[in-house]
Design a protein around this motif. Structure first.
Motif, PDB file in Angstrom:
ATOM      1  N   PRO A  73       5.507   3.180  -2.073  1.00  0.00           N
ATOM      2  CA  PRO A  73       6.968   3.293  -2.165  1.00  0.00           C
ATOM      3  C   PRO A  73       7.576   3.440  -0.765  1.00  0.00           C
ATOM      4  O   PRO A  73       6.998   4.090   0.100  1.00  0.00           O
ATOM      5  CB  PRO A  73       7.187   4.558  -2.987  1.00  0.00           C
ATOM      6  N   THR A  74       8.732   2.856  -0.569  1.00  0.00           N
ATOM      7  CA  THR A  74       9.395   2.925   0.728  1.00  0.00           C
ATOM      8  C   THR A  74       9.704   4.373   1.109  1.00  0.00           C
ATOM      9  O   THR A  74      10.223   5.130   0.307  1.00  0.00           O
ATOM     10  CB  THR A  74      10.701   2.106   0.708  1.00  0.00           C
ATOM     11  N   GLY A  75       9.337   4.733   2.339  1.00  0.00           N
ATOM     12  CA  GLY A  75       9.656   6.050   2.887  1.00  0.00           C
ATOM     13  C   GLY A  75       8.710   7.168   2.505  1.00  0.00           C
ATOM     14  O   GLY A  75       8.887   8.291   2.958  1.00  0.00           O
ATOM     15  N   GLU A  76       7.712   6.894   1.685  1.00  0.00           N
ATOM     16  CA  GLU A  76       6.777   7.942   1.270  1.00  0.00           C
ATOM     17  C   GLU A  76       5.422   7.757   1.957  1.00  0.00           C
ATOM     18  O   GLU A  76       5.015   6.642   2.251  1.00  0.00           O
ATOM     19  CB  GLU A  76       6.563   7.903  -0.246  1.00  0.00           C
ATOM     20  N   ILE A  77       4.730   8.868   2.180  1.00  0.00           N
ATOM     21  CA  ILE A  77       3.377   8.814   2.725  1.00  0.00           C
ATOM     22  C   ILE A  77       2.409   8.792   1.549  1.00  0.00           C
ATOM     23  O   ILE A  77       2.454   9.663   0.685  1.00  0.00           O
ATOM     24  CB  ILE A  77       3.094  10.016   3.642  1.00  0.00           C
ATOM     25  N   VAL A  78       1.555   7.767   1.522  1.00  0.00           N
ATOM     26  CA  VAL A  78       0.601   7.601   0.430  1.00  0.00           C
ATOM     27  C   VAL A  78      -0.817   7.655   1.003  1.00  0.00           C
ATOM     28  O   VAL A  78      -1.202   6.782   1.780  1.00  0.00           O
ATOM     29  CB  VAL A  78       0.818   6.260  -0.308  1.00  0.00           C
ATOM     30  N   PRO A  79      -1.606   8.669   0.644  1.00  0.00           N
ATOM     31  CA  PRO A  79      -2.988   8.743   1.138  1.00  0.00           C
ATOM     32  C   PRO A  79      -3.927   7.869   0.309  1.00  0.00           C
ATOM     33  O   PRO A  79      -3.803   7.785  -0.909  1.00  0.00           O
ATOM     34  CB  PRO A  79      -3.336  10.218   0.979  1.00  0.00           C
ATOM     35  N   VAL A  80      -4.844   7.215   0.995  1.00  0.00           N
ATOM     36  CA  VAL A  80      -5.917   6.455   0.347  1.00  0.00           C
ATOM     37  C   VAL A  80      -7.229   7.018   0.896  1.00  0.00           C
ATOM     38  O   VAL A  80      -7.458   6.985   2.098  1.00  0.00           O
ATOM     39  CB  VAL A  80      -5.808   4.942   0.632  1.00  0.00           C
ATOM     40  N   GLU A  81      -8.058   7.544  -0.005  1.00  0.00           N
ATOM     41  CA  GLU A  81      -9.296   8.202   0.413  1.00  0.00           C
ATOM     42  C   GLU A  81     -10.512   7.410  -0.052  1.00  0.00           C
ATOM     43  O   GLU A  81     -10.514   6.868  -1.160  1.00  0.00           O
ATOM     44  CB  GLU A  81      -9.351   9.615  -0.163  1.00  0.00           C
ATOM     45  N   PHE A  82     -11.534   7.377   0.807  1.00  0.00           N
ATOM     46  CA  PHE A  82     -12.782   6.708   0.460  1.00  0.00           C
ATOM     47  C   PHE A  82     -13.894   7.251   1.347  1.00  0.00           C
ATOM     48  O   PHE A  82     -13.636   7.928   2.347  1.00  0.00           O
ATOM     49  CB  PHE A  82     -12.655   5.182   0.593  1.00  0.00           C
ATOM     50  N   LEU A  83     -15.134   6.940   0.976  1.00  0.00           N
ATOM     51  CA  LEU A  83     -16.303   7.382   1.737  1.00  0.00           C
ATOM     52  C   LEU A  83     -17.070   6.151   2.213  1.00  0.00           C
ATOM     53  O   LEU A  83     -17.707   5.467   1.410  1.00  0.00           O
ATOM     54  CB  LEU A  83     -17.218   8.260   0.873  1.00  0.00           C
ATOM     55  N   PRO A  84     -16.994   5.825   3.509  1.00  0.00           N
ATOM     56  CA  PRO A  84     -17.731   4.671   4.031  1.00  0.00           C
ATOM     57  C   PRO A  84     -19.204   5.036   4.245  1.00  0.00           C
ATOM     58  O   PRO A  84     -19.517   5.839   5.105  1.00  0.00           O
ATOM     59  CB  PRO A  84     -17.030   4.366   5.354  1.00  0.00           C
ATOM     60  N   GLU A  85     -20.066   4.456   3.459  1.00  0.00           N
ATOM     61  CA  GLU A  85     -21.489   4.812   3.535  1.00  0.00           C
ATOM     62  C   GLU A  85     -22.280   3.941   4.493  1.00  0.00           C
ATOM     63  O   GLU A  85     -23.297   4.379   5.014  1.00  0.00           O
ATOM     64  CB  GLU A  85     -22.088   4.765   2.138  1.00  0.00           C
ATOM     65  N   GLN A  86     -21.826   2.713   4.729  1.00  0.00           N
ATOM     66  CA  GLN A  86     -22.564   1.785   5.594  1.00  0.00           C
ATOM     67  C   GLN A  86     -21.702   1.359   6.775  1.00  0.00           C
ATOM     68  O   GLN A  86     -20.509   1.087   6.614  1.00  0.00           O
ATOM     69  CB  GLN A  86     -22.957   0.532   4.806  1.00  0.00           C
ATOM     70  N   PRO A  87     -22.283   1.277   7.989  1.00  0.00           N
ATOM     71  CA  PRO A  87     -21.543   0.740   9.132  1.00  0.00           C
ATOM     72  C   PRO A  87     -21.150  -0.721   8.868  1.00  0.00           C
ATOM     73  O   PRO A  87     -21.818  -1.426   8.123  1.00  0.00           O
ATOM     74  CB  PRO A  87     -22.550   0.825  10.282  1.00  0.00           C
ATOM     75  N   GLY A  88     -20.055  -1.120   9.466  1.00  0.00           N
ATOM     76  CA  GLY A  88     -19.581  -2.498   9.325  1.00  0.00           C
ATOM     77  C   GLY A  88     -18.086  -2.575   9.522  1.00  0.00           C
ATOM     78  O   GLY A  88     -17.434  -1.596   9.890  1.00  0.00           O
ATOM     79  N   GLU A  89     -17.536  -3.761   9.281  1.00  0.00           N
ATOM     80  CA  GLU A  89     -16.096  -3.979   9.382  1.00  0.00           C
ATOM     81  C   GLU A  89     -15.562  -4.289   7.995  1.00  0.00           C
ATOM     82  O   GLU A  89     -16.082  -5.167   7.304  1.00  0.00           O
ATOM     83  CB  GLU A  89     -15.798  -5.115  10.354  1.00  0.00           C
ATOM     84  N   TYR A  90     -14.543  -3.559   7.590  1.00  0.00           N
ATOM     85  CA  TYR A  90     -13.988  -3.674   6.249  1.00  0.00           C
ATOM     86  C   TYR A  90     -12.490  -3.936   6.357  1.00  0.00           C
ATOM     87  O   TYR A  90     -11.773  -3.188   7.029  1.00  0.00           O
ATOM     88  CB  TYR A  90     -14.249  -2.389   5.456  1.00  0.00           C
ATOM     89  N   ASP A  91     -12.029  -4.975   5.683  1.00  0.00           N
ATOM     90  CA  ASP A  91     -10.623  -5.363   5.751  1.00  0.00           C
ATOM     91  C   ASP A  91      -9.785  -4.604   4.737  1.00  0.00           C
ATOM     92  O   ASP A  91     -10.268  -4.223   3.677  1.00  0.00           O
ATOM     93  CB  ASP A  91     -10.474  -6.863   5.487  1.00  0.00           C
ATOM     94  N   PHE A  92      -8.514  -4.403   5.080  1.00  0.00           N
ATOM     95  CA  PHE A  92      -7.519  -3.993   4.101  1.00  0.00           C
ATOM     96  C   PHE A  92      -6.317  -4.902   4.278  1.00  0.00           C
ATOM     97  O   PHE A  92      -6.106  -5.470   5.347  1.00  0.00           O
ATOM     98  CB  PHE A  92      -7.156  -2.510   4.195  1.00  0.00           C
ATOM     99  N   ALA A  93      -5.564  -5.103   3.203  1.00  0.00           N
ATOM    100  CA  ALA A  93      -4.466  -6.066   3.241  1.00  0.00           C
ATOM    101  C   ALA A  93      -3.452  -5.741   2.156  1.00  0.00           C
ATOM    102  O   ALA A  93      -3.705  -4.938   1.259  1.00  0.00           O
ATOM    103  CB  ALA A  93      -5.007  -7.483   3.044  1.00  0.00           C
ATOM    104  N   CYS A  94      -2.300  -6.412   2.251  1.00  0.00           N
ATOM    105  CA  CYS A  94      -1.338  -6.336   1.162  1.00  0.00           C
ATOM    106  C   CYS A  94      -1.882  -7.177   0.005  1.00  0.00           C
ATOM    107  O   CYS A  94      -2.866  -7.898   0.169  1.00  0.00           O
ATOM    108  CB  CYS A  94       0.026  -6.856   1.619  1.00  0.00           C
ATOM    109  N   GLN A  95      -1.248  -7.087  -1.166  1.00  0.00           N
ATOM    110  CA  GLN A  95      -1.765  -7.804  -2.317  1.00  0.00           C
ATOM    111  C   GLN A  95      -1.697  -9.320  -2.144  1.00  0.00           C
ATOM    112  O   GLN A  95      -2.434 -10.053  -2.796  1.00  0.00           O
ATOM    113  CB  GLN A  95      -1.051  -7.366  -3.612  1.00  0.00           C
TER     114      GLN A  95
END
Length: 125
Positions: A92-114
């Motif tokens: 939502p506009t203007g709000e802080i939204v936390p996204v939590e996860f546990l990265p178990e393996q080294p590497g490069e992981y992408d994130f993107a809009c839908q």
């Protein structure tokens, strides 16, 4: 060719070179997520025409919390998807939204809009 034509030609070459450098030049190395007292590796990401910062560096085996703050109303940025971690969140506009996860393996992981137009990367060391 007269002097005016030469100056316009060189000016055009400088503009084209600058655009190419901006889009295809070297990228910043990213920021390292800060470790909080709760043990999370945490980073704040501004969503406004893209993700700032767009590269986050974390350590594997320690929980991560990415806090997204959306400062625009474009439909593309309404959601963030971290597909490789099985996470997504509405922003939502203007709000802080936390996204939590546990990265178990080294590497490069992408994130993107839908839609895949806004892109970022988590580098797990």
């Amino acid at each position: 060719m007269n002097l005016t034509n030469i100056l316009v030609l060189f000016g055009g070459l400088i503009v084209v070179s600058s655009i190419a450098w901006f889009f295809w030049g070297p990228r910043k190395s990213g920021i390292r997520a800060a470790v909080t007292s709760s043990g999370y590796q945490e980073a704040m990401i501004l969503v406004k025409g893209g993700y700032t910062p767009d590269v986050i560096i974390v350590q594997h085996g320690k929980p991560v919390r990415l806090n997204f703050r959306r400062e625009e109303t474009a439909a593309c940025s309404e959601m963030v998807v971290l597909d490789q971690f099985g996470k997504s969140a509405r922003l939502p506009t203007g709000e802080i939204v936390p996204v939590e996860f546990l990265p178990e393996q080294p590497g490069e992981y992408d994130f993107a809009c839908q839609m895949g137009m806004l892109r970022g990367k988590v580098i797990v060391e």
